[in-house]
Design a protein around this motif. Structure first.
Motif, PDB file in Angstrom:
ATOM      1  N   ASN A  30     -23.151 -22.422 -33.811  1.00 48.32           N
ATOM      2  CA  ASN A  30     -23.815 -21.319 -33.096  1.00 48.32           C
ATOM      3  C   ASN A  30     -23.642 -20.004 -33.861  1.00 48.32           C
ATOM      4  OD1 ASN A  30     -25.485 -20.907 -30.927  1.00 48.32           O
ATOM      5  ND2 ASN A  30     -23.858 -20.603 -29.444  1.00 48.32           N
ATOM      6  N   ASP A  35     -30.509 -23.433 -35.435  1.00 45.84           N
ATOM      7  CA  ASP A  35     -31.582 -23.469 -34.430  1.00 45.84           C
ATOM      8  C   ASP A  35     -31.007 -23.826 -33.051  1.00 45.84           C
ATOM      9  OD1 ASP A  35     -33.810 -23.870 -32.876  1.00 45.84           O
ATOM     10  OD2 ASP A  35     -34.818 -25.238 -34.260  1.00 45.84           O
ATOM     11  N   GLN A  36     -31.173 -22.912 -32.074  1.00 48.53           N
ATOM     12  CA  GLN A  36     -30.624 -23.097 -30.722  1.00 48.53           C
ATOM     13  C   GLN A  36     -31.056 -24.410 -30.073  1.00 48.53           C
ATOM     14  OE1 GLN A  36     -28.535 -21.214 -28.468  1.00 48.53           O
ATOM     15  NE2 GLN A  36     -27.882 -20.471 -30.456  1.00 48.53           N
ATOM     16  N   GLU A  37     -32.247 -24.864 -30.413  1.00 50.72           N
ATOM     17  CA  GLU A  37     -32.780 -26.088 -29.804  1.00 50.72           C
ATOM     18  C   GLU A  37     -31.955 -27.322 -30.182  1.00 50.72           C
ATOM     19  OE1 GLU A  37     -37.034 -28.503 -29.415  1.00 50.72           O
ATOM     20  OE2 GLU A  37     -36.902 -26.723 -30.687  1.00 50.72           O
ATOM     21  N   VAL A  39     -28.562 -27.116 -31.739  1.00 54.49           N
ATOM     22  CA  VAL A  39     -27.165 -26.843 -32.067  1.00 54.49           C
ATOM     23  C   VAL A  39     -26.198 -27.835 -31.408  1.00 54.49           C
ATOM     24  CG1 VAL A  39     -26.795 -25.095 -30.249  1.00 54.49           C
ATOM     25  CG2 VAL A  39     -25.441 -25.003 -32.335  1.00 54.49           C
ATOM     26  N   THR A  96     -30.628 -28.265 -25.594  1.00 58.01           N
ATOM     27  CA  THR A  96     -29.208 -27.926 -25.741  1.00 58.01           C
ATOM     28  C   THR A  96     -28.592 -27.493 -24.408  1.00 58.01           C
ATOM     29  OG1 THR A  96     -29.130 -27.392 -28.092  1.00 58.01           O
ATOM     30  CG2 THR A  96     -27.636 -26.170 -26.687  1.00 58.01           C
ATOM     31  N   LYS A  97     -29.316 -26.674 -23.636  1.00 59.14           N
ATOM     32  CA  LYS A  97     -28.779 -26.152 -22.374  1.00 59.14           C
ATOM     33  C   LYS A  97     -28.414 -27.285 -21.415  1.00 59.14           C
ATOM     34  CE  LYS A  97     -29.483 -22.576 -18.904  1.00 59.14           C
ATOM     35  NZ  LYS A  97     -30.281 -21.452 -18.440  1.00 59.14           N
ATOM     36  N   GLU A 255     -20.825 -20.686 -21.308  1.00 58.79           N
ATOM     37  CA  GLU A 255     -21.869 -20.743 -22.342  1.00 58.79           C
ATOM     38  C   GLU A 255     -23.217 -21.178 -21.746  1.00 58.79           C
ATOM     39  OE1 GLU A 255     -21.887 -19.897 -25.587  1.00 58.79           O
ATOM     40  OE2 GLU A 255     -19.845 -19.147 -25.324  1.00 58.79           O
ATOM     41  N   LEU A 259     -26.848 -19.175 -22.048  1.00 61.50           N
ATOM     42  CA  LEU A 259     -27.994 -19.699 -22.810  1.00 61.50           C
ATOM     43  C   LEU A 259     -29.334 -19.372 -22.146  1.00 61.50           C
ATOM     44  CD1 LEU A 259     -26.653 -23.214 -23.874  1.00 61.50           C
ATOM     45  CD2 LEU A 259     -27.258 -21.352 -25.412  1.00 61.50           C
TER      46      LEU A 259
END
Length: 259
Positions: A30, A35-37, A39, A96-97, A255, A259
Motif C-alpha cells: 500500500n 494499484d488499490q484494486e 493490493v 480489495t475492500k 483500514e 478504503l
C-alpha cells in the motif's frame, strides 16, 4: 524485520505465517503505491509463495519430534486443496475492500477462540468421519485461499477437538499448510497472469522481491520456532497469539473503513 517474527511464529504454531505476512505485506504494498484494486490479492498471493519453503522447514523439524500424522495429511488434505481452488476463483472476483473485511472478521473470531481456549489433559484421538473431512476440509481450504494462510489456525483447533495433542496438531497442520500454500501460490500466480494485472516486479499476484527477501529469514526462524514449541507452556502462548490476532483484526477493520 517482518520476516523474523513471521518465521518464528510459523514454526511455533505450524501456521505458515500468513496471518502475520498478509497484514504486513498489505501495508508495505500500500505504501509503495500498488494499484488499490489488487493490493490485497498481491499480499495474499505473495504470502502463499513465502509459506511454501517456510512450512516445509517447519514440517521437517516437527517430524523429528514425531509430531506429524501423515495419515490425516493424506486423507484430509485433498479436500482442503479442493476448497483452495474454489476459494481462489472466488477471491479473483472480489475487490480489495471486500477481502479486507473478510480477513478482519475471520481473524477477530479466531482471536476470541484462542483467548478462550483451554488445554485438555487427556488426548484420545477420535476417528474423523469422511463426511466431516469433506465439509471441514473444503471450508478450511476456501477460507485459507481468501486469507493467504496455511490453514493451521483452523486445523489446529479442529485436530485438537478430535483428540490430537497440541504438538501433534501443530505438526500435522504445518504439513497440511504446505499443500494449501503450494496450491494457493499456483492459483494466485495463474489468476494474476490471466487478469493481466501488470504489477511491477511481480508475476501474477506474487511479488518477487518480497518473496526473495522473506524466504531465507522465515525458513531459518521457522526451524527455531518449531524447536521452541516442544518446550513451552502452550496455554500461555495461545493467549498471547490470540491477543496479537485481536489487534490485527482491529487494525484491518480500521483500514476497511478508510478504503
Amino acid at each position: 524485520l517482518t520476516a523474523i517474527p513471521v518465521g518464528f511464529v510459523a514454526g511455533l504454531f505450524g501456521i505458515g505465517g500468513g496471518l502475520i505476512t498478509v497484514p504486513f505485506l498489505f501495508f508495505i504494498f500500500n505504501s509503495l503505491g500498488i494499484d488499490q484494486e489488487y493490493v490485497m490479492h498481491l499480499a495474499v498471493g505473495t504470502s502463499f509463495a513465502i509459506i511454501i519453503p517456510t512450512s516445509a522447514v517447519s514440517v521437517i523439524t516437527h517430524h523429528k519430534y514425531n509430531a506429524v500424522d501423515f495419515n490425516i495429511v493424506k486423507s484430509y488434505g485433498g479436500f482442503i486443496v479442493l476448497g483452495v481452488v474454489f476459494g481462489i476463483i472466488f477471491a479473483a472476483s472480489l475487490k480489495t475492500k471486500t477481502l479486507v473485511l473478510f480477513f478482519s472478521i475471520v481473524i477477530f473470531l479466531l482471536s476470541i477462540y484462542l483467548l478462550l481456549l483451554k488445554e485438555k489433559e487427556k488426548s484420545v484421538v477420535l476417528e474423523i468421519k469422511l463426511h466431516l473431512k469433506i465439509v471441514l476440509g473444503f471450508l478450511v481450504g476456501f477460507v485459507s485461499a481468501l486469507m493467504g494462510i496455511g490453514g493451521a489456525i483452523m486445523n489446529v483447533p479442529i485436530l485438537k477437538f478430535f483428540g490430537y495433542t497440541i504438538n501433534k496438531a501443530i505438526g500435522s497442520a504445518a504439513a497440511i499448510g504446505f499443500l494449501i500454500a503450494l496450491s494457493g501460490a499456483l492459483g494466485f500466480l495463474i489468476t494474476g497472469i490471466y487478469l493481466k494485472t501488470n504489477i511491477p516486479l511481480s508475476i501474477g499476484f506474487i511479488n518477487i522481491p518480497a518473496f526473495l527477501i522473506f524466504i531465507p529469514i522465515t525458513s531459518f526462524m521457522a526451524r527455531i520456532g518449531a524447536r521452541t514449541v516442544h518446550s513451552i507452556d502452550k496455554n500461555r502462548i495461545s493467549k498471547y497469539f490470540g491477543f496479537f490476532l485481536f489487534i490485527i483484526a482491529l487494525k484491518f477493520l480500521y483500514e476497511y473503513f478508510k478504503l
